[in-house]
Motif scaffolding. Sequence first.
Motif, PDB file in Angstrom:
ATOM      1  N   ASP A 219      11.462   9.626   1.177  1.00  0.00           N
ATOM      2  CA  ASP A 219      10.529   8.569   0.498  1.00  0.00           C
ATOM      3  C   ASP A 219       9.884   7.797   1.565  1.00  0.00           C
ATOM      4  O   ASP A 219       9.235   6.877   1.594  1.00  0.00           O
ATOM      5  CB  ASP A 219      11.901   7.595   0.204  1.00  0.00           C
ATOM      6  CG  ASP A 219      12.620   7.803  -0.926  1.00  0.00           C
ATOM      7  OD1 ASP A 219      11.811   8.575  -1.468  1.00  0.00           O
ATOM      8  OD2 ASP A 219      13.276   7.449  -1.159  1.00  0.00           O
ATOM      9  N   LEU A 220      10.808   7.984   2.729  1.00  0.00           N
ATOM     10  CA  LEU A 220      10.739   7.106   4.011  1.00  0.00           C
ATOM     11  C   LEU A 220       8.755   7.772   4.226  1.00  0.00           C
ATOM     12  O   LEU A 220       7.918   7.475   5.269  1.00  0.00           O
ATOM     13  CB  LEU A 220      10.986   7.716   5.309  1.00  0.00           C
ATOM     14  CG  LEU A 220      11.924   6.922   5.275  1.00  0.00           C
ATOM     15  CD1 LEU A 220      13.376   7.525   6.730  1.00  0.00           C
ATOM     16  CD2 LEU A 220      12.126   5.063   6.123  1.00  0.00           C
ATOM     17  N   GLU A 221       8.709   8.994   4.622  1.00  0.00           N
ATOM     18  CA  GLU A 221       7.659   9.851   4.374  1.00  0.00           C
ATOM     19  C   GLU A 221       6.570   9.534   3.660  1.00  0.00           C
ATOM     20  O   GLU A 221       5.222   9.691   4.055  1.00  0.00           O
ATOM     21  CB  GLU A 221       7.898  11.153   4.353  1.00  0.00           C
ATOM     22  CG  GLU A 221       8.569  11.925   6.028  1.00  0.00           C
ATOM     23  CD  GLU A 221       8.511  13.881   5.738  1.00  0.00           C
ATOM     24  OE1 GLU A 221       8.136  14.106   4.012  1.00  0.00           O
ATOM     25  OE2 GLU A 221       9.121  14.487   6.510  1.00  0.00           O
ATOM     26  N   THR A 222       6.626   9.274   2.442  1.00  0.00           N
ATOM     27  CA  THR A 222       5.941   8.983   0.969  1.00  0.00           C
ATOM     28  C   THR A 222       5.610   7.581   1.418  1.00  0.00           C
ATOM     29  O   THR A 222       4.227   7.530   1.196  1.00  0.00           O
ATOM     30  CB  THR A 222       6.622   8.474  -0.211  1.00  0.00           C
ATOM     31  OG1 THR A 222       6.986  10.035  -0.089  1.00  0.00           O
ATOM     32  CG2 THR A 222       5.477   7.925  -1.331  1.00  0.00           C
ATOM     33  N   ALA A 223       6.345   6.617   1.793  1.00  0.00           N
ATOM     34  CA  ALA A 223       5.810   5.018   2.165  1.00  0.00           C
ATOM     35  C   ALA A 223       5.110   5.009   3.707  1.00  0.00           C
ATOM     36  O   ALA A 223       4.110   4.240   3.673  1.00  0.00           O
ATOM     37  CB  ALA A 223       7.198   4.092   2.331  1.00  0.00           C
ATOM     38  N   ALA A 224       5.354   6.239   4.520  1.00  0.00           N
ATOM     39  CA  ALA A 224       4.408   6.022   5.740  1.00  0.00           C
ATOM     40  C   ALA A 224       3.041   6.572   5.117  1.00  0.00           C
ATOM     41  O   ALA A 224       2.001   6.346   6.163  1.00  0.00           O
ATOM     42  CB  ALA A 224       5.068   7.108   6.910  1.00  0.00           C
TER      43      ALA A 224
ATOM     44  N   GLU B 196      -2.722   5.686   4.617  1.00  0.00           N
ATOM     45  CA  GLU B 196      -3.527   5.179   3.901  1.00  0.00           C
ATOM     46  C   GLU B 196      -4.189   3.578   3.867  1.00  0.00           C
ATOM     47  O   GLU B 196      -5.161   3.559   3.668  1.00  0.00           O
ATOM     48  CB  GLU B 196      -3.490   6.125   2.307  1.00  0.00           C
ATOM     49  CG  GLU B 196      -2.816   7.359   2.499  1.00  0.00           C
ATOM     50  CD  GLU B 196      -2.671   7.778   0.748  1.00  0.00           C
ATOM     51  OE1 GLU B 196      -2.471   6.903   0.230  1.00  0.00           O
ATOM     52  OE2 GLU B 196      -2.752   8.693   0.784  1.00  0.00           O
ATOM     53  N   ARG B 197      -3.400   3.471   4.093  1.00  0.00           N
ATOM     54  CA  ARG B 197      -4.051   1.222   3.395  1.00  0.00           C
ATOM     55  C   ARG B 197      -4.253   0.705   4.721  1.00  0.00           C
ATOM     56  O   ARG B 197      -5.274   0.211   4.853  1.00  0.00           O
ATOM     57  CB  ARG B 197      -2.523   0.803   3.511  1.00  0.00           C
ATOM     58  CG  ARG B 197      -2.770  -1.089   3.114  1.00  0.00           C
ATOM     59  CD  ARG B 197      -1.744  -1.740   3.000  1.00  0.00           C
ATOM     60  NE  ARG B 197      -0.992  -1.159   3.967  1.00  0.00           N
ATOM     61  CZ  ARG B 197      -1.616  -2.332   5.755  1.00  0.00           C
ATOM     62  NH1 ARG B 197      -2.464  -3.211   5.234  1.00  0.00           N
ATOM     63  NH2 ARG B 197      -1.000  -2.465   6.767  1.00  0.00           N
ATOM     64  N   GLN B 198      -3.920   1.434   5.941  1.00  0.00           N
ATOM     65  CA  GLN B 198      -4.188   0.957   7.358  1.00  0.00           C
ATOM     66  C   GLN B 198      -5.334   1.832   7.642  1.00  0.00           C
ATOM     67  O   GLN B 198      -6.718   1.312   8.296  1.00  0.00           O
ATOM     68  CB  GLN B 198      -3.250   1.428   8.472  1.00  0.00           C
ATOM     69  CG  GLN B 198      -2.251   0.705   8.577  1.00  0.00           C
ATOM     70  CD  GLN B 198      -0.997   1.282   9.847  1.00  0.00           C
ATOM     71  OE1 GLN B 198      -1.611   1.680  10.639  1.00  0.00           O
ATOM     72  NE2 GLN B 198      -0.256   0.679   9.658  1.00  0.00           N
ATOM     73  N   ALA B 199      -5.435   3.183   6.861  1.00  0.00           N
ATOM     74  CA  ALA B 199      -7.345   3.813   6.614  1.00  0.00           C
ATOM     75  C   ALA B 199      -8.630   2.761   6.044  1.00  0.00           C
ATOM     76  O   ALA B 199      -9.539   2.655   6.464  1.00  0.00           O
ATOM     77  CB  ALA B 199      -6.524   5.460   6.272  1.00  0.00           C
TER      78      ALA B 199
END
Length: 340
Positions: free
Chosen positions: A263-268, A273-276
Amino acid sequence: MGATGSGKTSFINVASGSALRVGSGLTSCTDAVQTSEPFWLENRLVRLIDTPGFDDTAKTDTEVLTMIAAFLSSMYRRGVMLSGAIYIHRISDIRMGGTSTRNFKLFRGLCGETMLRNVVIVTNMWGEVTLDPVLERGAQLKRHYDTPASAHAIVGCVASKTPRALCIQRELVDEQRVITETTAGAELGRELHEQAMKFKEERRRLQDEMDEALRQKDDQAREELEQATAELDQEILRVQTDSQQLASCYASDKARLKKMQQDLETAAQQESERQAAEHRRRMTDIDDRIRRTRESESRETMHLAARLRRLQRQQAEPARRRPRRGLWDDFLDFLSVGQH
């Protein structure tokens, strides 16, 4: 690590400036493995890990061991090792006996012999703790004065050590053992077996007393013995359940941590992707502003060039409008000057 009420969480808060919840007295407040805020110490970024005690008031020893084991093995699989381990001796345990001895045996089983040189044992009862076997193998004994300076000095004893894998990490990950076959798991199993034998012996004694009460027709004693037997049966069942659930609890905690990590990896990944996307949007916005600026500058340049050409034409027009002077004009000017 350490027993419930030994001050593990308070020590971490003093050392790191964190605000982890602290229990009162011997009542546990740490019901899961938790980490401190990172802090700088001797040019190193340090993070401390808080664990529940093996005599936790809310969890069984089996649940605590599997929780710690799952956390440590998950960390080791990601390539993270500990610089050291700090064992805090409970101030109410004047000597290492009974529960304290059992807790320390489990701690030692978790760490292993080779990790002892990276271990610091902390106590507030100076001179009351006998730990010669582990001290001879490189462990250090320090006193804590409940101050940040004291806590930092203790953490500093292990922060500079070469990180090592704990015994239970090597057994679970490198050797692929089941938790019941690890050193700590076997120690807990032995303790549970001894408890079961002790409880069963106590139950036989109570049964003999109950039989005697029946012969004596002592109803009050019989009722008291029946209640004591029922309570003892519950303890026997608890110990048996703990022993049986050791492997299943570890599997459950391992799966839970794996899910949390995923879940943490998915959130990260989503955050990345959002930051990109935000970065691309800002770059596009900047490119558009540069293009608009250049277009505006180009139009301004063209406008200035046009004005310059107009001024140049205006400067040339008066010269073209003046009549061209010839020799006759010069002769008339000469005569005019001569008359004056």
